[in-house]
Design an enzyme around this catalytic site. Structure first.
Site, PDB file in Angstrom:
ATOM      1  N   ASP A  33       0.852  -1.193   0.000  1.00  0.00           N
ATOM      2  CA  ASP A  33       0.000   0.000   0.000  1.00  0.00           C
ATOM      3  C   ASP A  33       0.887   1.243   0.000  1.00  0.00           C
ATOM      4  O   ASP A  33       1.883   1.317   0.713  1.00  0.00           O
ATOM      5  CB  ASP A  33      -0.921  -0.011   1.231  1.00  0.00           C
ATOM      6  CG  ASP A  33      -2.065   0.981   1.082  1.00  0.00           C
ATOM      7  OD1 ASP A  33      -3.220   0.530   0.950  1.00  0.00           O
ATOM      8  OD2 ASP A  33      -1.807   2.211   1.095  1.00  0.00           O
ATOM      9  N   ILE A  34       0.504   2.232  -0.807  1.00  0.00           N
ATOM     10  CA  ILE A  34       1.312   3.443  -0.952  1.00  0.00           C
ATOM     11  C   ILE A  34       1.265   4.304   0.312  1.00  0.00           C
ATOM     12  O   ILE A  34       2.140   5.143   0.521  1.00  0.00           O
ATOM     13  CB  ILE A  34       0.834   4.235  -2.195  1.00  0.00           C
ATOM     14  CG1 ILE A  34       1.926   5.139  -2.732  1.00  0.00           C
ATOM     15  CG2 ILE A  34      -0.445   5.013  -1.904  1.00  0.00           C
ATOM     16  CD1 ILE A  34       1.625   5.708  -4.109  1.00  0.00           C
ATOM     17  N   ASN A  90     -12.947  -3.115   2.261  1.00  0.00           N
ATOM     18  CA  ASN A  90     -13.844  -1.972   2.444  1.00  0.00           C
ATOM     19  C   ASN A  90     -14.814  -1.924   1.272  1.00  0.00           C
ATOM     20  O   ASN A  90     -14.409  -2.124   0.117  1.00  0.00           O
ATOM     21  CB  ASN A  90     -13.050  -0.668   2.508  1.00  0.00           C
ATOM     22  CG  ASN A  90     -12.202  -0.570   3.764  1.00  0.00           C
ATOM     23  OD1 ASN A  90     -12.642  -0.973   4.844  1.00  0.00           O
ATOM     24  ND2 ASN A  90     -11.002  -0.043   3.628  1.00  0.00           N
ATOM     25  N   GLY A  96     -15.291   3.502   3.584  1.00  0.00           N
ATOM     26  CA  GLY A  96     -14.068   4.172   3.153  1.00  0.00           C
ATOM     27  C   GLY A  96     -13.444   3.616   1.899  1.00  0.00           C
ATOM     28  O   GLY A  96     -12.253   3.825   1.657  1.00  0.00           O
ATOM     29  N   GLN A  97     -14.226   2.902   1.074  1.00  0.00           N
ATOM     30  CA  GLN A  97     -13.647   2.407  -0.180  1.00  0.00           C
ATOM     31  C   GLN A  97     -13.345   3.575  -1.110  1.00  0.00           C
ATOM     32  O   GLN A  97     -14.228   4.394  -1.388  1.00  0.00           O
ATOM     33  CB  GLN A  97     -14.600   1.425  -0.876  1.00  0.00           C
ATOM     34  CG  GLN A  97     -13.957   0.781  -2.106  1.00  0.00           C
ATOM     35  CD  GLN A  97     -14.845  -0.260  -2.791  1.00  0.00           C
ATOM     36  OE1 GLN A  97     -16.006  -0.429  -2.431  1.00  0.00           O
ATOM     37  NE2 GLN A  97     -14.282  -0.946  -3.770  1.00  0.00           N
ATOM     38  N   HIS A 103     -10.037  -5.231  -3.336  1.00  0.00           N
ATOM     39  CA  HIS A 103      -8.689  -5.424  -2.808  1.00  0.00           C
ATOM     40  C   HIS A 103      -8.807  -5.826  -1.360  1.00  0.00           C
ATOM     41  O   HIS A 103      -9.562  -5.230  -0.593  1.00  0.00           O
ATOM     42  CB  HIS A 103      -7.840  -4.154  -2.952  1.00  0.00           C
ATOM     43  CG  HIS A 103      -8.512  -2.895  -2.506  1.00  0.00           C
ATOM     44  ND1 HIS A 103      -9.447  -2.252  -3.280  1.00  0.00           N
ATOM     45  CD2 HIS A 103      -8.404  -2.179  -1.366  1.00  0.00           C
ATOM     46  CE1 HIS A 103      -9.874  -1.190  -2.640  1.00  0.00           C
ATOM     47  NE2 HIS A 103      -9.275  -1.110  -1.466  1.00  0.00           N
ATOM     48  N   LEU A 104      -8.039  -6.822  -1.005  1.00  0.00           N
ATOM     49  CA  LEU A 104      -7.990  -7.293   0.369  1.00  0.00           C
ATOM     50  C   LEU A 104      -6.784  -6.640   1.033  1.00  0.00           C
ATOM     51  O   LEU A 104      -5.644  -6.849   0.613  1.00  0.00           O
ATOM     52  CB  LEU A 104      -7.869  -8.814   0.394  1.00  0.00           C
ATOM     53  CG  LEU A 104      -7.861  -9.484   1.763  1.00  0.00           C
ATOM     54  CD1 LEU A 104      -9.114  -9.132   2.562  1.00  0.00           C
ATOM     55  CD2 LEU A 104      -7.735 -10.995   1.606  1.00  0.00           C
ATOM     56  N   HIS A 105      -7.044  -5.788   2.029  1.00  0.00           N
ATOM     57  CA  HIS A 105      -5.949  -5.206   2.813  1.00  0.00           C
ATOM     58  C   HIS A 105      -5.365  -6.295   3.718  1.00  0.00           C
ATOM     59  O   HIS A 105      -6.128  -7.000   4.404  1.00  0.00           O
ATOM     60  CB  HIS A 105      -6.455  -4.075   3.706  1.00  0.00           C
ATOM     61  CG  HIS A 105      -6.932  -2.846   2.996  1.00  0.00           C
ATOM     62  ND1 HIS A 105      -6.154  -1.716   2.865  1.00  0.00           N
ATOM     63  CD2 HIS A 105      -8.115  -2.563   2.404  1.00  0.00           C
ATOM     64  CE1 HIS A 105      -6.846  -0.783   2.223  1.00  0.00           C
ATOM     65  NE2 HIS A 105      -8.039  -1.269   1.930  1.00  0.00           N
TER      66      HIS A 105
HETATM   67  P1  AMP Z   1      -9.708   1.507   0.133  1.00  0.00           P
HETATM   68  O1  AMP Z   1      -9.782   2.814   0.882  1.00  0.00           O
HETATM   69  O2  AMP Z   1     -10.128   0.313   0.928  1.00  0.00           O
HETATM   70  O3  AMP Z   1     -10.389   1.593  -1.212  1.00  0.00           O
HETATM   71  O4  AMP Z   1      -8.169   1.256  -0.122  1.00  0.00           O
HETATM   72  C1  AMP Z   1      -7.469   1.830  -1.174  1.00  0.00           C
HETATM   73  C2  AMP Z   1      -6.018   1.729  -0.792  1.00  0.00           C
HETATM   74  O5  AMP Z   1      -5.248   1.925  -1.958  1.00  0.00           O
HETATM   75  C3  AMP Z   1      -5.575   2.793   0.230  1.00  0.00           C
HETATM   76  O6  AMP Z   1      -5.057   2.146   1.380  1.00  0.00           O
HETATM   77  C4  AMP Z   1      -4.500   3.562  -0.539  1.00  0.00           C
HETATM   78  O7  AMP Z   1      -3.431   3.969   0.281  1.00  0.00           O
HETATM   79  C5  AMP Z   1      -4.063   2.567  -1.590  1.00  0.00           C
HETATM   80  N1  AMP Z   1      -3.496   3.132  -2.805  1.00  0.00           N
HETATM   81  C6  AMP Z   1      -3.964   4.171  -3.525  1.00  0.00           C
HETATM   82  N2  AMP Z   1      -3.189   4.385  -4.596  1.00  0.00           N
HETATM   83  C7  AMP Z   1      -2.213   3.442  -4.560  1.00  0.00           C
HETATM   84  C8  AMP Z   1      -1.091   3.139  -5.387  1.00  0.00           C
HETATM   85  N3  AMP Z   1      -0.818   3.850  -6.501  1.00  0.00           N
HETATM   86  N4  AMP Z   1      -0.291   2.108  -5.030  1.00  0.00           N
HETATM   87  C9  AMP Z   1      -0.542   1.409  -3.907  1.00  0.00           C
HETATM   88  N5  AMP Z   1      -1.586   1.634  -3.094  1.00  0.00           N
HETATM   89  C10 AMP Z   1      -2.400   2.649  -3.398  1.00  0.00           C
END
Ligand code: AMP
Ligand code: ZN
Length: 117
Positions: A33-34, A90, A96-97, A103-105
């Site tokens: 995750d970024i 999410n 908070g999506q 995507h599975l955190h």
């Molecule tokens: P969500 O809020 O559950 O939709 O999660 C989206 C996730 O994507 C967040 O934790 C962001 O930090 C992550 N994210 C957004 N852009 C990128 C990226 N370019 N590379 C890696 N993770 C990212």
């Protein structure tokens, strides 16, 4: 943004946007995750575009299982299985999506609180 053409994670899968990739096979990609919220914070995604859990069909059961098993395998490889880790999907606004490609955190490496705020 639900359109596959504008999907950030589809662009990562197609290598149009860089990411720190930690695992890849024919169906699944995992990358860091970024904006990490824990020492280990990765996202495990299907290569096929599915916008949210609300869009899952019965034929997606296999890929969802693969995401979960892959998260557990990565946690094991990182040495955080025993201490524990958290996995989160999410879905939509109130959860908070922000990226509409499921995507599975995978979060670990520190103690987590419950309930999540
Ligand atoms: P969500 O809020 O559950 O939709 O999660 C989206 C996730 O994507 C967040 O934790 C962001 O930090 C992550 N994210 C957004 N852009 C990128 C990226 N370019 N590379 C890696 N993770 C990212
Ligand atoms: Zn996508």
């Amino acid at each position: 943004m639900n359109d596959v053409a504008d999907c950030l994670f589809c662009k990562i899968i197609k290598r149009e946007i860089p990411a720190s990739i930690v695992y890849e096979d024919d169906r699944v990609l995992a990358f860091n995750d970024i904006n990490p919220q824990a020492p280990t914070h990765m996202l495990i995604v299907p290569k096929q575009h599915i916008a949210s859990l609300n869009d899952l069909q019965p034929h997606d059961d296999g890929i969802v299982g693969e995401l979960v098993r892959r998260a557990a395998a990565i946690a094991r490889d990182r040495g955080i299985s025993g201490a524990g880790f958290r996995t989160v999907f999410n879905t939509n606004r109130e959860a908070g999506q922000t990226v509409f490609h499921i995507h599975l955190h995978l979060l670990g490496g520190r103690a987590m609180e419950w309930p999540p705020v």
